[in-house]
Motif scaffolding. Structure first.
Motif, PDB file in Angstrom:
ATOM      1  N   ASP A 140       0.825  -1.205   0.000  1.00  0.00           N
ATOM      2  CA  ASP A 140       0.000   0.000   0.000  1.00  0.00           C
ATOM      3  C   ASP A 140       0.865   1.264   0.000  1.00  0.00           C
ATOM      4  O   ASP A 140       0.490   2.289  -0.594  1.00  0.00           O
ATOM      5  CB  ASP A 140      -0.916   0.028   1.222  1.00  0.00           C
ATOM      6  CG  ASP A 140      -2.128  -0.880   1.073  1.00  0.00           C
ATOM      7  OD1 ASP A 140      -2.385  -1.359  -0.052  1.00  0.00           O
ATOM      8  OD2 ASP A 140      -2.802  -1.135   2.089  1.00  0.00           O
ATOM      9  N   GLU A 141       2.020   1.204   0.674  1.00  0.00           N
ATOM     10  CA  GLU A 141       2.821   2.400   0.891  1.00  0.00           C
ATOM     11  C   GLU A 141       4.045   2.488  -0.009  1.00  0.00           C
ATOM     12  O   GLU A 141       4.639   3.567  -0.141  1.00  0.00           O
ATOM     13  CB  GLU A 141       3.267   2.458   2.360  1.00  0.00           C
ATOM     14  CG  GLU A 141       2.098   2.529   3.349  1.00  0.00           C
ATOM     15  CD  GLU A 141       2.532   2.432   4.795  1.00  0.00           C
ATOM     16  OE1 GLU A 141       3.748   2.228   5.043  1.00  0.00           O
ATOM     17  OE2 GLU A 141       1.664   2.542   5.690  1.00  0.00           O
ATOM     18  N   ASN A 142       4.444   1.385  -0.615  1.00  0.00           N
ATOM     19  CA  ASN A 142       5.659   1.376  -1.427  1.00  0.00           C
ATOM     20  C   ASN A 142       5.309   0.899  -2.832  1.00  0.00           C
ATOM     21  O   ASN A 142       5.278  -0.309  -3.093  1.00  0.00           O
ATOM     22  CB  ASN A 142       6.702   0.455  -0.771  1.00  0.00           C
ATOM     23  CG  ASN A 142       8.060   0.536  -1.435  1.00  0.00           C
ATOM     24  OD1 ASN A 142       8.165   0.794  -2.626  1.00  0.00           O
ATOM     25  ND2 ASN A 142       9.110   0.285  -0.656  1.00  0.00           N
ATOM     26  N   GLN A 143       5.052   1.831  -3.724  1.00  0.00           N
ATOM     27  CA  GLN A 143       4.625   1.480  -5.074  1.00  0.00           C
ATOM     28  C   GLN A 143       5.720   0.733  -5.824  1.00  0.00           C
ATOM     29  O   GLN A 143       5.429  -0.159  -6.637  1.00  0.00           O
ATOM     30  CB  GLN A 143       4.237   2.732  -5.851  1.00  0.00           C
ATOM     31  CG  GLN A 143       3.573   2.449  -7.187  1.00  0.00           C
ATOM     32  CD  GLN A 143       2.293   1.628  -7.051  1.00  0.00           C
ATOM     33  OE1 GLN A 143       1.459   1.940  -6.212  1.00  0.00           O
ATOM     34  NE2 GLN A 143       2.143   0.579  -7.850  1.00  0.00           N
ATOM     35  N   ALA A 144       6.980   1.075  -5.559  1.00  0.00           N
ATOM     36  CA  ALA A 144       8.079   0.387  -6.252  1.00  0.00           C
ATOM     37  C   ALA A 144       8.106  -1.095  -5.877  1.00  0.00           C
ATOM     38  O   ALA A 144       8.323  -1.965  -6.735  1.00  0.00           O
ATOM     39  CB  ALA A 144       9.408   1.047  -5.900  1.00  0.00           C
ATOM     40  N   ALA A 145       7.867  -1.395  -4.596  1.00  0.00           N
ATOM     41  CA  ALA A 145       7.827  -2.793  -4.162  1.00  0.00           C
ATOM     42  C   ALA A 145       6.659  -3.523  -4.810  1.00  0.00           C
ATOM     43  O   ALA A 145       6.790  -4.662  -5.269  1.00  0.00           O
ATOM     44  CB  ALA A 145       7.738  -2.871  -2.644  1.00  0.00           C
ATOM     45  N   ALA A 146       5.503  -2.847  -4.858  1.00  0.00           N
ATOM     46  CA  ALA A 146       4.334  -3.461  -5.483  1.00  0.00           C
ATOM     47  C   ALA A 146       4.597  -3.747  -6.956  1.00  0.00           C
ATOM     48  O   ALA A 146       4.260  -4.821  -7.475  1.00  0.00           O
ATOM     49  CB  ALA A 146       3.119  -2.550  -5.314  1.00  0.00           C
ATOM     50  N   ASP A 147       5.210  -2.783  -7.665  1.00  0.00           N
ATOM     51  CA  ASP A 147       5.500  -2.973  -9.090  1.00  0.00           C
ATOM     52  C   ASP A 147       6.496  -4.109  -9.304  1.00  0.00           C
ATOM     53  O   ASP A 147       6.338  -4.911 -10.234  1.00  0.00           O
ATOM     54  CB  ASP A 147       6.062  -1.678  -9.681  1.00  0.00           C
ATOM     55  CG  ASP A 147       5.018  -0.564  -9.742  1.00  0.00           C
ATOM     56  OD1 ASP A 147       3.815  -0.888  -9.646  1.00  0.00           O
ATOM     57  OD2 ASP A 147       5.417   0.604  -9.866  1.00  0.00           O
ATOM     58  N   THR A 148       7.487  -4.195  -8.432  1.00  0.00           N
ATOM     59  CA  THR A 148       8.494  -5.261  -8.544  1.00  0.00           C
ATOM     60  C   THR A 148       7.857  -6.631  -8.351  1.00  0.00           C
ATOM     61  O   THR A 148       8.113  -7.568  -9.115  1.00  0.00           O
ATOM     62  CB  THR A 148       9.615  -5.057  -7.503  1.00  0.00           C
ATOM     63  OG1 THR A 148      10.251  -3.807  -7.737  1.00  0.00           O
ATOM     64  CG2 THR A 148      10.633  -6.181  -7.578  1.00  0.00           C
ATOM     65  N   PHE A 149       7.032  -6.753  -7.315  1.00  0.00           N
ATOM     66  CA  PHE A 149       6.367  -8.039  -7.057  1.00  0.00           C
ATOM     67  C   PHE A 149       5.464  -8.427  -8.215  1.00  0.00           C
ATOM     68  O   PHE A 149       5.479  -9.574  -8.683  1.00  0.00           O
ATOM     69  CB  PHE A 149       5.563  -7.965  -5.753  1.00  0.00           C
ATOM     70  CG  PHE A 149       4.770  -9.216  -5.481  1.00  0.00           C
ATOM     71  CD1 PHE A 149       5.358 -10.314  -4.881  1.00  0.00           C
ATOM     72  CD2 PHE A 149       3.435  -9.304  -5.855  1.00  0.00           C
ATOM     73  CE1 PHE A 149       4.638 -11.489  -4.663  1.00  0.00           C
ATOM     74  CE2 PHE A 149       2.700 -10.458  -5.631  1.00  0.00           C
ATOM     75  CZ  PHE A 149       3.306 -11.548  -5.042  1.00  0.00           C
ATOM     76  N   ARG A 150       4.644  -7.494  -8.689  1.00  0.00           N
ATOM     77  CA  ARG A 150       3.671  -7.819  -9.732  1.00  0.00           C
ATOM     78  C   ARG A 150       4.337  -8.099 -11.073  1.00  0.00           C
ATOM     79  O   ARG A 150       3.773  -8.831 -11.899  1.00  0.00           O
ATOM     80  CB  ARG A 150       2.645  -6.692  -9.846  1.00  0.00           C
ATOM     81  CG  ARG A 150       1.742  -6.612  -8.606  1.00  0.00           C
ATOM     82  CD  ARG A 150       0.975  -5.308  -8.511  1.00  0.00           C
ATOM     83  NE  ARG A 150       0.320  -5.193  -7.197  1.00  0.00           N
ATOM     84  CZ  ARG A 150      -0.128  -4.059  -6.687  1.00  0.00           C
ATOM     85  NH1 ARG A 150      -0.007  -2.915  -7.378  1.00  0.00           N
ATOM     86  NH2 ARG A 150      -0.699  -4.038  -5.495  1.00  0.00           N
ATOM     87  N   ALA A 151       5.518  -7.570 -11.276  1.00  0.00           N
ATOM     88  CA  ALA A 151       6.264  -7.913 -12.494  1.00  0.00           C
ATOM     89  C   ALA A 151       6.808  -9.341 -12.408  1.00  0.00           C
ATOM     90  O   ALA A 151       6.948 -10.020 -13.434  1.00  0.00           O
ATOM     91  CB  ALA A 151       7.412  -6.923 -12.699  1.00  0.00           C
ATOM     92  N   ARG A 152       7.084  -9.794 -11.189  1.00  0.00           N
ATOM     93  CA  ARG A 152       7.622 -11.151 -11.000  1.00  0.00           C
ATOM     94  C   ARG A 152       6.510 -12.193 -11.096  1.00  0.00           C
ATOM     95  O   ARG A 152       6.641 -13.213 -11.783  1.00  0.00           O
ATOM     96  CB  ARG A 152       8.317 -11.239  -9.641  1.00  0.00           C
ATOM     97  CG  ARG A 152       8.583 -12.653  -9.134  1.00  0.00           C
ATOM     98  CD  ARG A 152       9.663 -13.376  -9.915  1.00  0.00           C
ATOM     99  NE  ARG A 152       9.755 -14.780  -9.566  1.00  0.00           N
ATOM    100  CZ  ARG A 152      10.416 -15.264  -8.526  1.00  0.00           C
ATOM    101  NH1 ARG A 152      11.049 -14.442  -7.705  1.00  0.00           N
ATOM    102  NH2 ARG A 152      10.453 -16.561  -8.304  1.00  0.00           N
ATOM    103  N   TYR A 153       5.415 -11.995 -10.377  1.00  0.00           N
ATOM    104  CA  TYR A 153       4.330 -12.994 -10.326  1.00  0.00           C
ATOM    105  C   TYR A 153       3.115 -12.493 -11.108  1.00  0.00           C
ATOM    106  O   TYR A 153       2.570 -11.430 -10.826  1.00  0.00           O
ATOM    107  CB  TYR A 153       3.937 -13.280  -8.874  1.00  0.00           C
ATOM    108  CG  TYR A 153       5.003 -14.025  -8.103  1.00  0.00           C
ATOM    109  CD1 TYR A 153       5.281 -15.365  -8.389  1.00  0.00           C
ATOM    110  CD2 TYR A 153       5.738 -13.378  -7.113  1.00  0.00           C
ATOM    111  CE1 TYR A 153       6.268 -16.049  -7.696  1.00  0.00           C
ATOM    112  CE2 TYR A 153       6.724 -14.062  -6.416  1.00  0.00           C
ATOM    113  CZ  TYR A 153       6.981 -15.393  -6.709  1.00  0.00           C
ATOM    114  OH  TYR A 153       7.967 -16.059  -6.022  1.00  0.00           O
TER     115      TYR A 153
END
Length: 620
Positions: A197-210
């Motif tokens: 919710d707070e770290n868009q870069a982390a969210a983008d990284t995860f969603r690019a992987r899975y």
């Protein structure tokens, strides 16, 4: 990887689900219908068809064992690189990747943190099992509640201790954990939600992987897990869920089948059962009209077998004895002990079977904790260790049990764990009263000889309905199918009773070849739903007994349930005993109540015209 391996042996329903390699997909999988086979083959087909790379797929389930089984099957199919984890394991891996050392130390158990908090509570709450307090905190956190929002969100839920005290325990637990720099298992999921919710870069990284997700046992998802799943998806719909709302039995953790039933997308129903005989399934399917949700009627693929046994027993002792005798008979016919199971509603019911099986020389294993390793007995053993007095061991044990919190009258609404602990303390006293000569040390050694054999992990399985989910056995015994037991006496709402019905359904569908349902008290309402006619309580006699109870309760200045619970009165009215020894066989009439009320009950029966020396016939 070969297509023939992926599709080998699948029925039409399974094959259709496996071929649906893009989401959203919902697989409604009945008991014993091959759901693990179906979802692992579907994942393999996603890889085989190059729809997704193996490293782009995350499969999630609820236990390490189930995740390990899924990984092993995928490896055998050639789908190398697919991640299969529990929700908590997946969240932990993600937090460590993104946060590293900032995560903090994981609390292996809430018990040590809660122990000093519990000690500070006033009696009798300071005797509540740590497990009850820990489970309540998990109930709250799985609903994403905090100490500030907990009390206002109970909505009829009954905490193990008064709500104001529970709020204090919850708040102090969270503060203590934070001061130590620790996180618990629920925090792992909440922290992962907050991260995305707070770290868009982390969210983008995860969603690019899975890019594709599979969730097993989706009927057991709670709000906390669903919230994390939604962050993983990030608005995408590449999701496959599998579950069975008929096996939704974990509402006490916050789980709900609503997410499964509201799932949008292509839906596939697996109704061919590979586990049970047609006779067992026919009986279990009689519950389907009242199970609600998404209708699934299991169809047998196995050959015909024995009819299930439904039997009224004279009393609890006769019921236990008959089950032990049948276990011995099945074993002589070649059924391994490990392929037989006795299921019960609460843990304390294992004791009578432990004792009877030990006396018969039959090995057993108690899944979830045998008598001597549960909190009540453990506390007694610790308190009694070192005592050397030879005189009146029973009195020493009675006083020790009282100091451990044994109460002669159980309050309404206590949790399952406290009910089990109270039962274990009372059992400890009864065993001491029947011990005979010797020291306290001799008594403890005798208990170890009688109840310590299950540590080998082999033998007949003794376990609760909840722990039986996901397992299967050749022979299954379901004793104590009585009102107050199943449905459990605390199940007062329609939703709670519906879950108790699902528990019975789960228990029945564990059996592969032989199923036996027995009772000795007032038969469960579910017996009637199975189409079995049972003798009921005489309304005139029951009215007379309730009138007597009300008068006696007013005289003693106690609530009516303290004299006798409704289920006990109903059973007395059904059996209509005419002598005290017959009354003593009724569940809920212990030695104390027999001495205090027995003569009056017999007189009330006689006055109502209800005393009878004839016994009711057993149903066939």
């Amino acid at each position: 990887m070969r297509a023939e391996d992926v599709f080998a042996g699948l029925n039409d329903e399974q094959r259709a689900a496996v071929e649906a390699v893009t989401g959203p997909v919902c697989i409604l999988a009945g008991a014993g219908s091959g759901k693990t086979t179906t979802i692992t083959r579907r994942i393999a087909n996603q890889v085989l068809t190059s729809t997704f790379a193996p490293t782009e797929i995350l499969a999630v389930t609820f236990t390490d064992k189930a995740a390990g089984e899924m990984r092993a099957r995928l490896q055998r199919l050639g789908a190398h690189g697919v991640q299969a984890r529990t929700f908590h394991s997946a969240a932990l891996a993600q937090l460590r990747y993104f946060l590293g050392d900032e995560l903090g130390q994981i609390l292996p158990s809430k018990a040590l943190t809660l122990q000093p908090i519990r000690r500070s509570l006033p009696p009798p709450y300071k005797f509540r099992p740590l497990g009850d307090l820990a489970s309540e905190i998990e109930w709250a956190k799985n609903r994403r509640l905090t100490p500030d929002t907990y009390a206002a969100s109970l909505d009829g839920h009954e905490p193990p201790i008064p709500p104001d005290l529970m709020v204090s325990v919850f708040r102090r637990y969270e503060a203590q954990k934070e001061s130590q720099g620790r996180v618990d298992f629920e925090d792992l999921l909440e922290l992962a939600i907050r991260l995305y919710d707070e770290n868009q870069a982390a969210a983008d990284t995860f969603r690019a992987r899975y890019r594709a997700f599979t969730v097993d046992e989706y009927q057991d998802v709670n709000l906390l897990q669903q919230s994390l799943l939604e962050r993983w998806l990030g608005g995408r719909d590449e999701l496959c869920v599998v579950g069975d709302d008929y096996q939704a039995i974990y509402s006490f953790t916050g789980a709900t089948p609503d997410y499964l039933l509201r799932m949008q997308g292509r839906t596939f129903r697996l109704e061919e059962n590979y586990r049970s005989t047609p006779e067992i399934l026919e009986l279990a399917n009689r519950l389907v009209p009242k199970l609600g949700g998404s209708e699934k009627v299991l169809r047998a693929t196995r050959a015909s077998g024995e009819e299930p046994v439904l039997r009224l027993c004279e009393d609890t002792e006769a019921e236990v004895a008959s089950i032990v005798a049948n276990i011995a008979a099945f074993h002589r016919e070649g059924v391994p002990y490990e392929e037989m199971a006795v299921l019960y509603r609460i843990n304390s019911r294992s004791e009578e079977f432990e004792e009877a099986l030990a006396e018969a020389g039959i090995p057993y294993q108690v899944r979830g904790g045998a008598f001597l390793v549960r909190p009540g007995a453990r506390g007694m053993i610790r308190a009694l260790r070192g005592a050397t007095a030879r005189i009146d061991v029973a009195e020493i044990v009675r006083q020790t049990a009282k100091a451990q919190g044994l109460t002669p009258t159980l309050p309404e609404g206590i949790g399952d764990e406290e009910l089990t602990r109270q039962g274990d303390l009372a059992r400890f006293v009864r065993l001491a009263e029947g011990f005979g000569d010797g020291t306290v040390g001799d008594f403890l050694a005798d208990l170890q000889n009688r109840f310590g054999e299950e540590s080998t992990g082999r033998g007949v399985n003794l376990l609760t309905y909840h722990r039986a989910k996901g397992l299967e056995f050749e022979v299954v015994f379901l004793p104590r199918l009585e009102e107050g037991e199943l449905p459990f006496k605390r199940s007062r709402t329609p939703e709670a009773r519906a879950e108790e019905r699902r528990l019975l359904y789960v228990g029945m569908t564990r059996a592969k070849s032989h199923l036996e349902l027995t009772w000795s008290g007032a038969p469960s309402r579910f017996i009637a739903e199975l189409g079995i006619e049972t003798p009921g309580a005489d309304p005139t006699v029951l009215t007379a007994l309730k009138a007597w109870r009300l008068e006696r309760a007013r005289k003693d200045e106690v609530p009516a349930f303290v004299v006798f619970h409704d289920t006990t009165l109903e059973e007395i009215a059904r059996r209509r005993p005419h002598e005290l020894w017959e009354l003593a066989k009724v569940s809920g009439v212990g030695p104390t109540k027999l001495e205090r009320y027995g003569a009056e009950v017999i007189l009330a029966l006689a006055s109502s015209g209800g005393a009878s020396s004839s016994s009711d016939p057993a149903p066939t």
